[in-house]
Design an enzyme around this catalytic site. Sequence first.
Site, PDB file in Angstrom:
ATOM      1  N   TYR A  62       3.721  -3.454  -0.218  1.00 20.54           N
ATOM      2  CA  TYR A  62       2.659  -2.592  -0.738  1.00 20.54           C
ATOM      3  C   TYR A  62       3.130  -1.782  -1.939  1.00 20.54           C
ATOM      4  O   TYR A  62       2.676  -0.670  -2.177  1.00 20.54           O
ATOM      5  CB  TYR A  62       2.141  -1.656   0.358  1.00 20.54           C
ATOM      6  CG  TYR A  62       1.100  -2.289   1.243  1.00 20.54           C
ATOM      7  CD1 TYR A  62      -0.241  -2.323   0.855  1.00 20.54           C
ATOM      8  CD2 TYR A  62       1.446  -2.886   2.445  1.00 20.54           C
ATOM      9  CE1 TYR A  62      -1.203  -2.911   1.650  1.00 20.54           C
ATOM     10  CE2 TYR A  62       0.480  -3.479   3.256  1.00 20.54           C
ATOM     11  CZ  TYR A  62      -0.834  -3.493   2.853  1.00 20.54           C
ATOM     12  OH  TYR A  62      -1.794  -4.082   3.648  1.00 20.54           O
ATOM     13  N   SER A  63       4.024  -2.364  -2.712  1.00 23.52           N
ATOM     14  CA  SER A  63       4.626  -1.655  -3.839  1.00 23.52           C
ATOM     15  C   SER A  63       3.686  -1.566  -5.044  1.00 23.52           C
ATOM     16  O   SER A  63       3.270  -2.585  -5.605  1.00 23.52           O
ATOM     17  CB  SER A  63       5.919  -2.359  -4.257  1.00 23.52           C
ATOM     18  OG  SER A  63       6.394  -1.854  -5.479  1.00 23.52           O
ATOM     19  N   ASN A  64       3.394  -0.336  -5.464  1.00 27.59           N
ATOM     20  CA  ASN A  64       2.655  -0.142  -6.708  1.00 27.59           C
ATOM     21  C   ASN A  64       3.481  -0.601  -7.908  1.00 27.59           C
ATOM     22  O   ASN A  64       2.934  -1.051  -8.916  1.00 27.59           O
ATOM     23  CB  ASN A  64       2.299   1.337  -6.876  1.00 27.59           C
ATOM     24  CG  ASN A  64       1.119   1.751  -6.032  1.00 27.59           C
ATOM     25  OD1 ASN A  64      -0.027   1.459  -6.342  1.00 27.59           O
ATOM     26  ND2 ASN A  64       1.405   2.443  -4.931  1.00 27.59           N
ATOM     27  N   LEU A  66       5.383  -3.208  -8.086  1.00 27.06           N
ATOM     28  CA  LEU A  66       5.226  -4.650  -8.290  1.00 27.06           C
ATOM     29  C   LEU A  66       3.928  -4.959  -9.019  1.00 27.06           C
ATOM     30  O   LEU A  66       3.907  -5.778  -9.945  1.00 27.06           O
ATOM     31  CB  LEU A  66       5.269  -5.380  -6.946  1.00 27.06           C
ATOM     32  CG  LEU A  66       6.578  -5.338  -6.168  1.00 27.06           C
ATOM     33  CD1 LEU A  66       6.517  -6.310  -4.992  1.00 27.06           C
ATOM     34  CD2 LEU A  66       7.782  -5.627  -7.044  1.00 27.06           C
TER      35      LEU A  66
END
EC number: 3.5.99.7
Length: 292
Positions: A62-64, A66
């Site tokens: 859930y990385s912003n 990325l």
Amino acid sequence: MFTDLHSPLQQLKHSYLSGLWVKRDDLIDPYISGNKWRKLKYILQDVIAKRKTHLVTFGGAYSNHLVATASAAARSGLKATAFVRGEKVNNEMLVLCSLYGMELIFIDRGAYKEKHACYAEYSAKHADTYFIDEGGACAEAVLGCAEIIAELPQDTAHLFCAAGTGTTAAGLLQGIQKAGLKTKLHVIPVLKGGEFIREEMSGYVSADDPRLILHTDYHFGGYAKTTPGLLDFIKSFTAKHGMLIDPVYTAKMFFSVNDLAFKGYFTKEEKIVALHTGGLLGIMGMKDKLKD
């Protein structure tokens, strides 16, 4: 793509303060959001200067970061690959990454700890790669975040920001130090044991500065952890101000300002600015919890 700009300042009416100002970096871009835009600005300049064509980075499912890297790469005509921590999943964030053309490689948590080894093995098989650490942490990212200080009122007494890696906080402190301001920087670590943020910051800036204050009791259980109280705060804050905040970073930061104000931490005359670092796509990971 990364042209100079100033995100707006918005004043919020507050129960315990005459006025709280928010630096709306969340409005910079919907996908290269907030501090991610700040961090990637000089990283992308370095990529172009070194004639690299392929970004390789790291993050959770859930990385912003990325999503931001995938979007920035697509807009810049670059390839992008991400090593994603944990088992293979398919969520809204990773769908966006794939739509932007990012290659996703899922690795177990043990292998993920050896990021440089993963990168070395991958780059040996692919040309013109460029390493970007998790969250975009690097000196170029610090430089980009430092520019925020020049966009704030010089009489800002207190500046608040959430912290995961400490890169944004390091940039803000660097900007305060270079400008010779008296502004106190309040950093809200979103992980347990948040005092480590000071050590992370010290890699870029003198972190024993008395203007740096860490508030380590607002993690709500740890990274991406929440409580019913925090979720209720998100709902009431958003409904009251018409401003979205995310459960991972900004909600914890705004909660801390609210709590400190209630406890009489500030005087009425002091100007307080909270940096909204964006990351609103993180709401997707909590959508079920945020339902009424």
